[in-house]
Design a protein around this motif. Structure first.
Motif, PDB file in Angstrom:
ATOM      1  N   ASN A 128       0.168  -5.250   5.412  1.00  0.00           N
ATOM      2  CA  ASN A 128      -0.780  -6.361   5.482  1.00  0.00           C
ATOM      3  C   ASN A 128      -2.231  -5.908   5.413  1.00  0.00           C
ATOM      4  N   HIS A 164       4.821 -10.626   5.946  1.00  0.00           N
ATOM      5  CA  HIS A 164       3.921 -11.687   5.494  1.00  0.00           C
ATOM      6  C   HIS A 164       4.427 -12.318   4.209  1.00  0.00           C
ATOM      7  N   ASN A 203      -4.984 -12.764   3.644  1.00  0.00           N
ATOM      8  CA  ASN A 203      -3.540 -12.963   3.463  1.00  0.00           C
ATOM      9  C   ASN A 203      -3.167 -14.317   4.063  1.00  0.00           C
TER      10      ASN A 203
END
Length: 408
Positions: free
Chosen positions: A189, A338, A380
């Motif tokens: 991430n 994610h 993100n």
């Protein structure tokens, strides 16, 4: 009732975060030419600018960790008033404990605003690594309480955390593969985040080839030793809607904890009823969800305090993303990876890279990410995210939790 209608009207939503600001994140020692007040002041000014406010509008300060800046410095309200030019301070308070109060400090700010004691409240954390955290307990003077820990060679938080980790492994069959997945997914991430301290992929072989620091915890199970400051501005929901940024309502917030958790991993007085191999957050989760009128299934993105990988796993259990003892299989299923799209049975955990890979500022970066996710501006981003969970570190009481929402 549809999810969107239920979430729109659920929870507190009487206050909102309107500004966030941060310094660059530094490697240990890189900010030595600057004072703690400089770092904190820069973050506060940035947060006020983000909100479209002047620092002179600030009339409240809500600290945590007893207003400590990291582990060696203290933040003084009077110094901020003097150096920043705050006209009048009407509220100043701090939660006790350590990083466990990071999420709860927003609740402290809310309390001041709802009570009418302040209108614009800043929460700030600054950190310079002047004390080696790895041996912080060994360096303390001997006391009757410490005498139960110090003679055992438990010099720092990692050593203490290793015992809770080993108990979870023994009791539930949890393996180091689950901790590796947390470390690797968090690192993934951080790769596209310009401010992240670690931006190189972490492989399975690298994780298992790393030196052991406190068996079963290796190098990559520990958060980094970074430096910098983060500030957050909170105000009433009415005033928030007249400011620069889209308000991020405080949907629910709670701090405290049960007697069984007590001084957490620095005393080991928890009964063997599941409290020992836990994060101490179960009671906080229950109050948080009840106040918000939601469950773990409604959470779109989870900013889980990640000072050690096993505590991410144990918080996922305590917050109901999986059953007690099933954190290992849940993590290994890829459920915390994610994904821009929210999927049933999954939740995006620490899409900012967390304290394992972006920066360790004692929980404050998680609040920033929660705000950006609810604004829809995160790097993100979880598409159409409605609720973000932010947790304060499993540490000595109080621990805390916060649910932020999207304004509609």
């Amino acid at each position: 009732m549809s999810k969107n209608v239920r979430l729109k009207h659920s929870g507190l939503r009487d206050t909102a975060i309107v500004g966030v600001g941060a310094t660059p994140y530094y490697k240990r020692g890189e900010s030595a030419d600057r004072s703690i007040n400089q770092l904190a002041g820069e973050a506060i000014l940035a947060a006020c600018a983000d909100a479209g406010l002047s620092v002179r509008d600030v009339d409240g300060l809500a600290f945590y960790s007893l207003a400590r800046a990291g582990y060696a410095d203290q933040m003084e309200a009077g110094e901020f008033v003097e150096t920043l030019g705050i006209r009048e301070l009407r509220f100043s308070a701090a939660l006790t404990g350590g990083g466990g109060g990071s999420a709860g400090a927003i609740g402290l700010a809310r309390a001041a605003i709802v009570a009418g004691d302040a209108s614009i409240v800043v929460t700030v954390m600054a950190l310079q690594q002047r004390t080696r955290l790895g041996t912080v307990f060994a360096a303390k003077a001997s006391t009757p309480l410490a005498s139960f820990v110090q003679p055992s060679g438990l010099a720092g938080p990692g050593h203490l955390m290793s015992l809770l980790t080993r108990r979870h492994m023994h009791q539930y069959g949890t393996t180091r593969d689950a901790f590796a997945e947390i470390a690797m997914s968090t690192r993934a991430n951080a790769l596209n985040r310009p401010k992240a301290r670690y931006r190189e992929p972490l492989t399975h072989d690298q994780y298992f080839g790393a030196r052991m620091l406190a068996d079963p915890l290796c190098l990559y199970d520990f958060c980094m030793e970074s430096e910098g400051a983060v500030a957050v501005v909170t105000t009433s929901i009415e005033r928030a809607r007249d400011l620069r940024q889209k308000p991020v309502p405080v949907v629910s917030v709670a701090h405290g904890g049960t007697r069984e958790w007590g001084r957490a991993f620095s005393w080991f007085g928890m009964p063997d009823d599941g409290t020992f191999a836990s994060s101490g957050h179960k009671s906080i989760a229950q109050r948080l969800y009840q106040r918000a009128g939601v469950t773990a299934e409604d959470i779109d993105v989870a900013l889980i305090y990640d000072h050690f990988t096993p505590m991410v796993l144990m918080q996922l259990e305590d917050y109901g993303f999986c059953a007690k003892g099933e954190g290992g299989p849940y993590v290994l299923s890829g459920a915390i990876r994610h994904s821009p799209e929210r999927k049933p049975g999954r939740v995006s955990v620490n899409p900012h890279g967390g304290q394992l890979s972006e920066a360790y500022i004692i929980g404050a970066t998680h609040i920033v990410e929660g705000v950006e996710q609810m604004r829809g501006t995160a790097i993100n981003q979880v598409t159409d995210a409605e609720l973000a969970l932010v947790t304060g570190g499993p540490a000595a009481l109080p621990v805390s939790g916060l649910i932020l929402g999207r304004d509609r």
